[in-house]
Design an enzyme around this catalytic site. Structure first.
Site, PDB file in Angstrom:
ATOM      1  CD1 TRP A   1      -2.263  -2.249   1.470  1.00 32.32           C
ATOM      2  CD2 TRP A   1      -3.050  -1.008  -0.228  1.00 32.32           C
ATOM      3  NE1 TRP A   1      -3.293  -2.935   0.863  1.00 32.32           N
ATOM      4  CE2 TRP A   1      -3.791  -2.201  -0.171  1.00 32.32           C
ATOM      5  CE3 TRP A   1      -3.350  -0.074  -1.224  1.00 32.32           C
ATOM      6  CZ2 TRP A   1      -4.818  -2.495  -1.073  1.00 32.32           C
ATOM      7  CZ3 TRP A   1      -4.374  -0.350  -2.116  1.00 32.32           C
ATOM      8  CH2 TRP A   1      -5.096  -1.552  -2.041  1.00 32.32           C
TER       9      TRP A   1
ATOM     10  CG  ASP B   1      -3.446   4.279   3.919  1.00 32.11           C
ATOM     11  OD1 ASP B   1      -4.541   4.137   4.523  1.00 32.11           O
ATOM     12  OD2 ASP B   1      -3.117   3.604   2.932  1.00 32.11           O
TER      13      ASP B   1
ATOM     14  CE  LYS C   1      -8.930  -1.817   4.353  1.00 39.11           C
ATOM     15  NZ  LYS C   1      -8.777  -3.082   3.715  1.00 39.11           N
TER      16      LYS C   1
HETATM   17  N1  PMP Z   1      -4.450   1.565   2.023  1.00 39.31           N
HETATM   18  C1  PMP Z   1      -4.544   0.442   2.754  1.00 39.31           C
HETATM   19  C2  PMP Z   1      -3.612   0.262   3.903  1.00 39.31           C
HETATM   20  C3  PMP Z   1      -5.501  -0.534   2.423  1.00 39.31           C
HETATM   21  O1  PMP Z   1      -5.593  -1.651   3.147  1.00 39.31           O
HETATM   22  C4  PMP Z   1      -6.372  -0.308   1.340  1.00 39.31           C
HETATM   23  C5  PMP Z   1      -7.465  -1.285   0.964  1.00 39.31           C
HETATM   24  N2  PMP Z   1      -7.256  -2.600   1.238  1.00 39.31           N
HETATM   25  C6  PMP Z   1      -6.226   0.859   0.588  1.00 39.31           C
HETATM   26  C7  PMP Z   1      -5.275   1.785   0.969  1.00 39.31           C
HETATM   27  C8  PMP Z   1      -7.108   1.149  -0.564  1.00 39.31           C
HETATM   28  O2  PMP Z   1      -8.307   1.544  -0.050  1.00 39.31           O
HETATM   29  P1  PMP Z   1      -9.632   1.764  -0.903  1.00 39.31           P
HETATM   30  O3  PMP Z   1      -9.969   0.451  -1.483  1.00 39.31           O
HETATM   31  O4  PMP Z   1     -10.586   2.260   0.136  1.00 39.31           O
HETATM   32  O5  PMP Z   1      -9.314   2.798  -1.934  1.00 39.31           O
END
Ligand code: PMP
Length: 359
Positions: free
Chosen positions: A101, A171, A195
């Protein structure tokens, strides 16, 4: 029958919350309509929205000098939203790379600013780079990091203190609300809701007020923190139902004793699972001990040819969505707030039994 759902997100929600939503579905408190059908500008929804924000502020101890935004677009929207709101073209922005991520956030930021990777854990992304080795820029517009890597199961158990006053951006998609945090240490915190917070479709942004008003020209209005803050996140139609559901989750969290109690339970749940993994040579978690996530726990089998059998037998036992991320393989158990201790206990006893049968 409800299963124990170890999905990384969208993830399990507290059963009490789902039951309350069911009860209120057709007629929310005498309005004769469901929350989904309400105007976001009407009295009923405004009361829901304000209560949710107040409860979130109370849970996290958000200082008055911070705005809380209820947005759409996911955490990935914020991968662009952060550089658009906090940096000018040509500015340097610092990023810490601890896995999948972080990498995605870095890739997006490169479209808008000069990215300095201040620290990189490097393959296979199983640790947190030592803070004293970070090469932070003199004048970065901000430093971005990912406190919990949902795929790798790598988590910071400290908040990096930056001596140069650079705003810290986090994030927190997969760790927000899992334990108390000191909001005052951050410039911006953001996360997708799906989550620990509520259903998908809602994105939380908590931003320090002095960072507002800096969006670069060309920033879409719905991504502009100041424009959204000014309109109470209602510059356009917000994700009303997800906002309502998040509000129910916040009330549930308060009934559980708040984030201190939640953090205690989360620590116990994680310890239970890591102990089961570490005390057997049949299971393995590759993450360095001081960087192990409380939320997402990946593990592999000593005999990977048994992966499919493990998933199938677990499913028969009512334990589902244990597949590892497609980029990693193996297994991953996500044990967010709404996963009860009993769910982790059930997983651990299944794992012991599976090992006895197949080792
Ligand atoms: N950052 C992290 C740490 C994530 O776990 C996720 C989704 N699994 C995202 C960003 C992306 O998030 P979204 O699908 O809400 O755009």
């Amino acid at each position: 029958m409800r299963v124990y759902n170890f999905s990384p997100g969208p993830a399990v929600l507290p059963q009490e919350v789902l039951e309350q939503a069911r009860e209120e579905m057709l007629d929310w408190r005498g309005t004769g309509m469901s929350v989904m059908e309400m105007s976001h500008r009407g009295k009923a929804f405004i009361s829901i929205a304000e209560a949710a924000e107040a409860d979130l502020r109370e849970l996290l101890g958000v200082p008055k000098s911070y705005k809380v935004l209820f947005l759409q677009g996911g955490a990935m929207g914020q991968f662009a939203g952060v550089p658009l709101n906090l940096s000018k073209p040509g500015d340097t922005v610092d990023y810490v790379n601890t896995g999948a991520w972080s990498k995605k956030a870095i890739g997006e930021a490169k479209q808008y600013a000069r990215v300095n990777v201040a620290a990189d854990a490097g393959e296979p992304y199983t640790n947190i780079p030592l803070l004293s080795n970070w090469k932070v820029s003199e004048n970065a517009a901000y430093l971005h990091y990912t406190p919990n890597e949902t795929i790798g199961g790598v988590e910071f158990h400290f908040v990096p203190e930056l001596k140069n006053g650079t705003p810290l951006v986090a994030d927190m998609s997969s760790t927000l609300l899992s334990r108390p945090i000191d909001i005052a240490k951050f410039g911006v915190i953001y996360g997708g809701a799906q989550k620990n917070v509520g259903p998908a479709g809602l994105t939380l942004v908590i931003v320090r007020e002095d960072l507002l008003g800096r969006a670069r020209p060309g920033t879409p209005a719905f991504m502009d923190y100041s424009a959204m803050a000014k309109e109470g996140s209602m510059l356009n139609t917000p994700p009303t139902y997800a906002w309502y559901m998040a509000g129910l989750v916040f009330q549930w969290l308060k009934r559980q004793g708040g984030l201190k109690a939640m953090g205690e339970t989360n620590r116990r749940k994680a310890e239970l699972l890591y102990t089961a993994i570490d005390s057997s040579s049949f299971y393995k978690n590759p993450v360095q001990h001081d960087a192990r996530s409380w939320m997402n726990i990946p593990f592999v089998l000593a005999r990977p040819e048994l992966d499919k059998t493990f998933i199938a037998e677990a499913k028969d036992a009512g334990l589902v969505t244990l597949e590892g991320h497609r980029s990693v393989g193996g297994m991953r158990a996500s044990i967010y707030n709404a996963m009860p201790l009993a769910g982790v206990e059930a997983l651990v006893s299944f794992m012991k039994e599976f090992e006895r049968k197949h080792a």
